[in-house]
Design an enzyme around this catalytic site. Structure first.
Site, mmCIF file in Angstrom:
data_model
loop_
_atom_site.group_PDB
_atom_site.id
_atom_site.type_symbol
_atom_site.label_atom_id
_atom_site.label_comp_id
_atom_site.label_asym_id
_atom_site.label_seq_id
_atom_site.Cartn_x
_atom_site.Cartn_y
_atom_site.Cartn_z
ATOM 1 N N LYS A 40 46.794 -59.585 -66.666
ATOM 2 C CA LYS A 40 46.046 -58.491 -66.042
ATOM 3 C C LYS A 40 45.516 -58.889 -64.652
ATOM 4 C CE LYS A 40 46.725 -55.646 -69.471
ATOM 5 N NZ LYS A 40 46.979 -56.090 -70.759
HETATM 6 C C1 LIG Z 1 47.054 -55.242 -72.204
HETATM 7 C C2 LIG Z 1 46.686 -53.894 -72.619
HETATM 8 C C3 LIG Z 1 45.786 -53.665 -73.669
HETATM 9 C C4 LIG Z 1 45.296 -54.765 -74.572
HETATM 10 O O1 LIG Z 1 44.537 -55.731 -73.928
HETATM 11 P P1 LIG Z 1 44.125 -57.031 -74.762
HETATM 12 O O2 LIG Z 1 43.008 -57.610 -73.936
HETATM 13 O O3 LIG Z 1 45.321 -57.916 -74.813
HETATM 14 O O4 LIG Z 1 43.679 -56.602 -76.083
HETATM 15 C C5 LIG Z 1 45.401 -52.376 -73.954
HETATM 16 N N1 LIG Z 1 45.884 -51.338 -73.246
HETATM 17 C C6 LIG Z 1 46.765 -51.505 -72.235
HETATM 18 C C7 LIG Z 1 47.234 -50.310 -71.478
HETATM 19 C C8 LIG Z 1 47.213 -52.789 -71.904
HETATM 20 O O5 LIG Z 1 48.117 -52.952 -70.937
#
Ligand SMILES: *Cc1c(COP(=O)(O)O)cnc(C)c1O
Length: 399
Positions: A200
């Site tokens: 992210k």
């Molecule tokens: C990565 C992601 C998540 C989940 O995030 P985590 O921190 O890994 O639980 C949820 N929604 C979207 C759109 C994502 O890309």
């Protein structure tokens, strides 16, 4: 840290090394001494670093509260539980998103209703939301995603679902740095959930955050992230902390550690810089890809701000090779890519367990066939961007 990121990439793509990986986890220099300090302090789990990260993060997105948790998926689950809806209540969401949001809805005892997307934005529109909602006879809540970091009009979607913003939880896993009009994502709806997963735009490795202006919801998430124990139970091992606690509510084990928070605080301080770099990379891609026939540039918002978590093009029929072939050809040239997302109604479990509109998902099917996420992280060079664009030009001409 490059070593760790390489390891992740190698694990995701066994037997293959990329000269331009899909994404690398860029950790700023400041994080290294910050972690060392936490390690040396004798207190590594939830403590002062988490409290400081929460305060700084809340300020950053202009929310009243921020509660740090173990992932965005946990953030979504705890936020949805905090709405205190009757078991089995329906929650509408996009089919074109990550499965974490659907599993959070289910783990909160609620039922996902999948909505189709507008083919241009790849996100639900007022029309697709109202169609999905009408079909199931109304919903009690909604999860809104700002796909790739592109802002979507939360208020308009809520109205289309017949809901107030107090029944909306935002999945902002792509949207730290996104603005809807002049408002930062983080204080628009009842609760907003962020991800600090390795890929992210504010990477820690793992971690999440709930932001909200609602005191009661904040309290509920805070309690539930630590087994539902009374508020300051984590302090029981600190000097002066008592051994007594109560479990006041049903909860999860989803707290963030001080190690993660120390990295997060450092990353947040360099976030302005890393976001500027993402913006430059997106602009460089735009300029080059505009000249490649058959590729469509990602949408830019008319108002607000894009967070550029992802840079996704569409591979049109006139490009020549189809999207899947482009992925293989780029990989053969050492360039990593990804697809966001395999729609949830294509995944066996969600196909079985979610409510679907009878008309199917024509918008999402079209997007899914053509969408391609190109390498993007704040540590890639201009030469990396050019290498990707050169390869795309070559592949397009080779048909
Ligand atoms: C990565 C992601 C998540 C989940 O995030 P985590 O921190 O890994 O639980 C949820 N929604 C979207 C759109 C994502 O890309």
């Amino acid at each position: 840290m490059a070593q760790t990121a390489d390891l992740v990439v190698a694990q995701a793509n066994p037997g293959r090394t990329f000269s331009v990986p899909f994404t690398r986890t860029g950790i700023c220099d400041e994080a290294f001494p910050a972690v060392r300090e936490v390690l040396a302090s004798g207190w590594v789990t939830t403590g002062q670093q988490v409290l400081d990260f929460e305060r700084e993060f809340a300020e950053h997105v202009t929310a009243r509260h921020a509660i740090a948790v173990s992932s965005c998926t946990a953030a979504l689950e705890l936020s949805l539980r905090g709405l205190h809806l009757p078991a089995g209540s329906r929650v509408v969401m996009s089919t074109n998103t990550f499965c974490g949001a659907a599993s959070a809805i289910q783990h909160a005892g609620l039922r996902p209703v999948l909505a189709d997307v507008d083919p241009t934005t790849a996100m639900p529109s007022a029309q697709t939301i109202s169609a999905a909602v009408a079909e199931v006879g109304g919903v009690s809540a909604m999860v809104v995603v700002h796909l790739a970091g592109l802002p979507t009009d939360v208020e308009e979607l809520a109205a289309a679902a017949g809901l107030g913003l107090d029944r909306v939880v935002e999945d902002a896993a792509h949207a730290l740095g996104t603005f809807v009009g002049d408002r930062a994502v983080g204080s628009i709806s009842r609760a907003t959930c962020f991800s600090f997963y390795a890929t992210k735009n504010l990477p820690i490795g793992e971690g999440g955050m709930v932001t909200t202006d609602d005191d009661e919801l904040a309290e509920s998430v805070l309690r539930a992230r630590m087994h539902g124990m009374s508020r300051d139970a984590w302090k029981r091992y600190l000097p002066g902390g008592g051994w007594r606690y109560d479990v006041e509510d049903d909860g999860l084990k989803a707290n963030m550690t001080d190690l993660q928070a120390a990295i997060g605080r450092a990353q947040l301080r360099s976030f302005g810089r890393t976001q500027d770099r993402r913006g430059q990379i997106a602009a460089r891609y735009d300029a080059r890809i505009a000249g490649i026939p058959g590729l469509t540039l990602p949408l830019r918002p008319l108002t607000g701000r894009h967070a550029w978590h992802l840079y996704a093009v569409r591979v049109g029929d006139s490009f020549g090779p189809g999207r899947d072939e482009v992925i293989t050809s780029l990989a053969a040239r050492g360039i990593g890519t990804s697809v966001h997302f395999i729609p949830l109604h294509h995944l066996a479990w969600y196909k079985r367990s979610c409510l679907h509109p009878a008309g199917g998902f024509p918008g999402a099917e079209g997007v899914y066939q053509q969408t391609l996420s190109l390498p993007l992280d704040h540590v890639m060079s201009d030469a990396d961007v050019d290498a990707v664009c050169d390869a795309l030009t070559e592949i397009g001409e080779s048909r």
